[in-house]
Structure formats: C-alpha cells, structure tokens
Scaffold this active site. Structure first.
Site, short mmCIF file in Angstrom:
data_model
loop_
_atom_site.label_atom_id
_atom_site.label_comp_id
_atom_site.label_asym_id
_atom_site.label_seq_id
_atom_site.Cartn_x
_atom_site.Cartn_y
_atom_site.Cartn_z
N LYS A 43 -3.62 -12.27 20.32
CA LYS A 43 -3.47 -11.67 18.99
C LYS A 43 -4.24 -12.50 17.95
O LYS A 43 -4.89 -11.98 17.07
CB LYS A 43 -2.00 -11.56 18.59
N TYR A 64 10.16 -19.69 15.55
CA TYR A 64 10.63 -18.33 15.25
C TYR A 64 10.12 -17.40 16.35
O TYR A 64 9.40 -16.43 16.10
CB TYR A 64 10.24 -17.86 13.85
N LEU A 65 10.51 -17.74 17.56
CA LEU A 65 9.94 -17.14 18.76
C LEU A 65 10.27 -15.65 18.85
O LEU A 65 11.34 -15.21 18.45
CB LEU A 65 10.49 -17.86 20.00
N HIS A 66 9.30 -14.92 19.39
CA HIS A 66 9.51 -13.50 19.65
C HIS A 66 8.98 -13.20 21.05
O HIS A 66 8.46 -14.10 21.74
CB HIS A 66 8.85 -12.63 18.58
N GLY A 71 -2.03 -16.85 22.59
CA GLY A 71 -2.03 -15.38 22.57
C GLY A 71 -3.34 -14.82 22.07
O GLY A 71 -3.98 -15.40 21.17
N GLN A 81 -2.62 -26.21 8.38
CA GLN A 81 -3.31 -24.93 8.60
C GLN A 81 -2.91 -23.87 7.58
O GLN A 81 -3.34 -22.73 7.67
CB GLN A 81 -3.10 -24.44 10.04
N SER A 125 5.54 -13.48 14.06
CA SER A 125 6.70 -14.01 13.31
C SER A 125 6.68 -13.46 11.88
O SER A 125 7.71 -13.32 11.24
CB SER A 125 6.66 -15.53 13.27
N ARG A 126 5.48 -13.16 11.38
CA ARG A 126 5.37 -12.69 9.99
C ARG A 126 5.83 -11.24 9.82
O ARG A 126 6.02 -10.79 8.70
CB ARG A 126 3.95 -12.86 9.48
N HIS A 153 5.66 -14.72 22.16
CA HIS A 153 5.71 -16.12 22.63
C HIS A 153 6.31 -16.20 24.03
O HIS A 153 5.85 -16.95 24.88
CB HIS A 153 6.61 -16.97 21.71
O1 PAF Z 1 -0.61 -19.80 16.80
C1 PAF Z 1 0.18 -20.66 16.33
O2 PAF Z 1 1.39 -20.50 16.35
C2 PAF Z 1 -0.40 -21.91 15.70
O3 PAF Z 1 -1.58 -21.66 15.04
C3 PAF Z 1 -0.56 -23.08 16.69
C4 PAF Z 1 -1.57 -22.77 17.79
C5 PAF Z 1 0.79 -23.41 17.31
C6 PAF Z 1 -1.06 -24.33 15.96
O4 PAF Z 1 -0.20 -24.70 14.94
#
Ligand code: PAF
Length: 282
Positions: A149, A32-34, A147, A61, A186-187, A37
């Site tokens: 962030k 869900y790139l922005h 990032g 995670q 993305s959130r 990213h």
């Molecule tokens: O930052 C993220 O998008 C995730 O935590 C990562 C580093 C891709 C690991 O799943």
C-alpha cells in the site's frame, strides 16, 4: 509475548538468537494494528525462527502540521493482535531512545523520493529511511516485510538496502483491502461514516484505470485525467497527486507498456489517504 523498550535489551535479545544460529523476521510498524499489518505478520511467521515487530510512531517522518500528536496508539490492543498471529517480541522504543539529544545522522535516498508522496511530504522518506535503517541495525533481521500500500516507501527501502549493502531481504505483502475495496490504513480511523464512503473513490479510480488499460487505453495522461475527474466529483475529496510510474525507479511513464504502477494520494476531509495498483499490458 515480550515487549522490549530499551535498545540495549533488544540488542541482547538479538545476540542470544544469533548465538543459537537462528533467524529473525521483522515487521516494522507504527502500531494501531489492523488486518493489513496482521497479513504481513502471518507472511513473516514461516520465514524465520523468530517473528519480531516494532511499534514506533517515528517523529522524523512527520512534517509540520501532520498528525504525529494525534496518530492513534493502543499498545494493549496491538499486543493482543500481534500475539494472535504468532509474534514473539515487540520492540517498543521511546522517541528519546531512538533520537537522543544531539542526534544528527540521517539516511537520504535520492531521486526515487522526489515524486509522489516525496513531493507533497518533504523530508518524509528521509525519516522513514533513517528509522528503518536504525531498526535494521538494532534488530538485525534476515527478512523484513512491508506492505505494498505504501508503494513508494517499499521502493525507497529496497533501494536503501541495495545501495547500502544491508544484509536483509525486503519482501512485499499485497495491499489488504476492506470488502468494499478501501485499502486498510490506521488513518481510516479518522474518517466519518460519510467520508469513509467517499474514500472508496481511491480504489474505484484505480480499478477504472485498470479496466481501461485492459480495454486498450495506453495513454497515461488520459488515465490520470479520468481518475482526477472521478476524485474531483466526489464530495470532500481533493487530489494531492495522481501519477503513473515505472515500478522500480518510480519515474513517470507516458504510455502503459508492460507493467506500471498508478499511485494516488487524496485528501478526504482532512485525512490524506494513499493507494496504488499495478497496470499491466499483456
Ligand atoms: O509504514 C510504516 O508504518 C512506517 O512508515 C514504518 C515503515 C514503520 C517506518 O516508521
């Protein structure tokens, strides 16, 4: 653009690259790139012969009750965006391939994971460290970019690479913000128009602290209290944490002397957002 879904196929791709003596830059993502990213990818392009991203919404995670099931996903859109900034290959594994039945090996980075997001999301960094270690083993990047962030994530992954003597250089990309200051995430997609406005309190509270340090405030307690007040006065916003820590081991500091990082997590409606900024004395 190649989309590689299977681990053996990804490893074969890497072997072919290595055989030619070429280098790889990896940008791990959950998709869900922005623009945030894409900034990482633009930075990575010139750093290696091949730019690879991974897209994997990593189940280990996410805690119980978190947004694993609803995390936004859009591979066609991601493929187009990644292509537009020169990504050559997307590693897009399934959860069953990354964590097959009987999977039982995890990477635990201690100490630095105890505070901040680690305190409110138990197990989160174990999942992050594990999946990133796996991605590093599969893609064998020379360089990987994350990032700022997710400041704690960056610090945790740097520590993992150092402690486990991994052959990858971890680089940081500054937080990318919307014009009004909201850190891209993305959130942010979960926020209503009203919540989106309220969410500006994160960057405003951080900027206010930065200004106060520039004017001479040195007490972490005073800076945190002011940020908490600002957040609590904002509709639909509740503080998860506001902390000021040293930039490497993320231990809380009492006074701002040299560089420190102010990090916060705030729930705006049901959405938990994080942000951070460096505070610096001259
Ligand atoms: O930052 C993220 O998008 C995730 O935590 C990562 C580093 C891709 C690991 O799943």
């Amino acid at each position: 653009m190649e989309i590689i879904r299977e681990i053996p196929a990804m490893k074969a791709w890497v072997r072919a690259v290595r055989k030619r003596g070429e280098t790889i830059c990896l940008v791990p993502t959950m998709g869900y790139l922005h623009e945030g990213h894409l900034g990482l990818m633009r930075m990575g392009g010139p750093l290696a012969d091949h730019l690879v991203i991974s897209i994997f919404v990593n189940p280990t995670q996410f805690g119980a009750g978190e947004d694993l099931a609803t995390y936004p996903r859009d591979l066609p859109r991601d493929t187009e965006l990644a292509g537009s900034v020169g990504v050559e290959c997307i590693f897009y594994p399934g959860a069953g391939a990354m964590y097959p039945p009987g999977y039982c090996t995890y990477v635990e980075v201690e100490d630095i994971t105890e505070g901040l997001c680690g305190a409110s999301r138990p197990g989160h960094f174990r999942g992050v460290a594990t999946v990133v270690a796996k991605l590093f083993n599969i893609v064998e990047p020379d360089v990987a970019i994350f990032g700022e962030k997710d400041y704690q994530q960056l610090a945790v992954l740097r520590k993992m690479v150092e402690d486990l003597n991994m052959n990858v250089q971890v680089l940081a990309h500054p937080t990318v913000r919307e014009e009004d200051g909201l850190a891209m995430s993305s959130r942010n997609k979960y926020l209503s128009a009203e919540q989106r406005k309220n969410a500006l309190v994160l960057s405003r509270a951080l900027l206010q602290a930065r200004r106060r340090v520039e004017r001479g405030e040195r007490s972490a307690e005073a800076l945190k209290a002011e940020a908490v007040r600002m957040i609590e006065q904002t509709p639909e916003s509740t503080v998860d944490y506001v902390e000021i820590v040293d930039p490497v081991l993320l231990r809380p500091v009492e006074r701002i002397e040299g560089r420190a990082v102010m990090a916060l997590a705030v729930r705006v409606g049901a959405t938990r957002l994080i942000d951070n900024m460096t505070l610096e004395t001259s």
